[in-house]
Design an enzyme around this catalytic site. Structure first.
Site, short mmCIF file in Angstrom:
data_model
loop_
_atom_site.label_atom_id
_atom_site.label_comp_id
_atom_site.label_asym_id
_atom_site.label_seq_id
_atom_site.Cartn_x
_atom_site.Cartn_y
_atom_site.Cartn_z
N LYS A 1 0.79 -1.23 0.00
CA LYS A 1 0.00 0.00 0.00
C LYS A 1 0.82 1.28 0.00
CE LYS A 1 -4.39 -1.36 0.13
NZ LYS A 1 -5.47 -0.82 -0.70
N ASP B 1 -9.34 -1.05 6.09
CA ASP B 1 -9.46 -2.27 6.86
C ASP B 1 -8.15 -2.56 7.58
OD1 ASP B 1 -7.78 -4.59 5.37
OD2 ASP B 1 -8.57 -3.13 3.94
#
Length: 402
Positions: free
Chosen positions: A78, A123
């Protein structure tokens, strides 16, 4: 088509002009993004693992897994996206060129903003990456996690110095809440990889950052003399899948591999949109219960959908059982293959591949997509054991074996 554990549909959406979004993943442009990342001391190319013995056992030419558990020391891919997007945002605010910025100059440039807050909904992995990037720049991060998020992933975010909260909302509703908070807060911006009307620049820049791992993978395959015939790309909001799809299509052109866009059955917005087949998105809601937390998203990013509806070949959903099976297969590999620690979302592509290669009821999909003994598969394990306890429980207790 439907089996007990997999649903699949061949893309029949009418083609449209996606040239603008395809151009975002131009090969030369992504090379420049990689040069930006190379200025970070934490940057190194992540390994592409050849599962030679597993491929031989399953009767195909090769299986190659890009292992993102090594990326930036954060156990997922990410940070590739949010670092480039935040740098681009800072450059835009200050009237500078992002291509003139690097790891050493960014903190000084960010300090010109004064006290600034970056918001994100997550999340786990995305929020941790935003928190890490904000800390590196001496800025504040406020992160909201959706209902049911892992306490371990929450703790990872807090350790990066962020203000973190677990909401009582699903992922898509948490984004809406965070979007409103960012809009109401001075000197702030939401850093999210899903795009909506009026919010496209940051998601597109995040996707460009993600495309660096596809660039690395294509070059690594090239060093082996391999052109992949098939690629499996897991989709939540679709930012990773859209970026990788666009990049491999641009890189290989007429030899672009057949692609499978893989989602959890409980969060199948891309599959449902493909079934609709008129080019419009289908949103799904509710709790979307799946162990693939990073893919539990019910609303496609419209930038990614624009790419995938035009360039994706097959849309697939998988049951949680299959990603459990894949985590175990990667973590306790066929003799002679390298071990890969792949988390629940990271193993989704392998979950699909193992099932399609071993289930006789999927022979029509194998034939339809040209899978055979000379096929070479590119997969991306986009996360490691970001919740180590959950990982151990699944790998040690799963009863599904090859």
């Amino acid at each position: 088509m439907v089996t007990d554990l997999i649903n699949w549909v061949k893309n029949a959406v009418l083609q449209s002009d996606c040239a603008k979004n395809m151009a975002l993943m131009d090969v030369e442009l992504i090379n420049k993004v990689r040069e930006f990342h190379r200025s970070f001391p934490q940057y190194s190319e992540t390994p592409l693992v050849s599962l030679y013995n597993l491929a031989k056992k399953l009767g195909v030419g090769g299986i190659y897994v890009k292992d993102e558990s090594f990326r930036f020391g954060l156990n997922s891919f990410k940070a590739l996206g949010c670092t480039f997007a935040i740098a681009s945002y800072i450059a835009q605010l200050l009237g500078e060129s992002v291509w003139e910025l690097d790891y050493n100059s960014l903190p000084k440039m960010a300090s010109k903003l004064g006290e600034f807050t970056f918001y994100a909904a997550t999340d786990g992995n995305h929020g941790r990456a935003v928190a890490w990037a904000a800390k590196e720049l001496g800025q504040k991060a406020v992160i909201y996690m959706n209902k049911g998020s892992s306490k371990m992933r929450f703790d990872h975010i807090r350790r990066e110095g962020a203000d973190a909260t677990i909401s009582e909302l699903n992922y898509d509703d948490t984004i809406r809440m965070v979007r409103k908070l960012a809009e109401e807060t001075q000197n702030s911006e939401i850093i999210q990889d899903t795009a909506w009307e009026g919010y496209e620049d940051i998601p597109s820049q995040i996707m460009q950052g993600y495309a660096v791992m596809a660039l690395e993978a294509c070059e690594q395959l090239g060093s082996l003399g391999i052109t992949p015939t098939h690629v499996a790309l897991q989709a939540g909001v679709g930012a990773f899948a859209g970026s990788a799809q666009a990049f491999v299509s641009n890189y290989y052109k007429s030899k672009s591999p057949k692609s499978f866009i893989v989602e959890p059955t409980a969060a199948d917005c891309y599959y449902q949109s493909a079934l609709r087949a008129d080019g419009e998105v289908v949103n799904v809601g509710g709790e979307m219960k799946t162990i693939m937390a990073g893919l539990a998203c019910g609303e496609p990013s419209h930038v990614s959908w624009d790419i995938l509806k035009n360039k994706g070949d097959y849309f697939v959903t998988i049951d949680d059982i299959l990603t459990e099976r894949a985590m175990r297969a990667l973590g306790t590999p066929t003799d002679g293959d390298k071990k890969i620690i792949s988390g629940e979302s990271g193993a989704a592509g392998m979950g699909f591949l193992l099932e399609v290669l071993t289930n006789d009821s999927l022979a029509d999909l194998r034939k339809e997509s040209g899978i055979g003994k000379d096929s070479h598969f590119l997969l991306f394990s986009t996360e490691g054991d970001t919740d180590p306890k959950s990982y151990r429980d699944i790998v040690q207790n799963s009863k599904y074996v090859l």
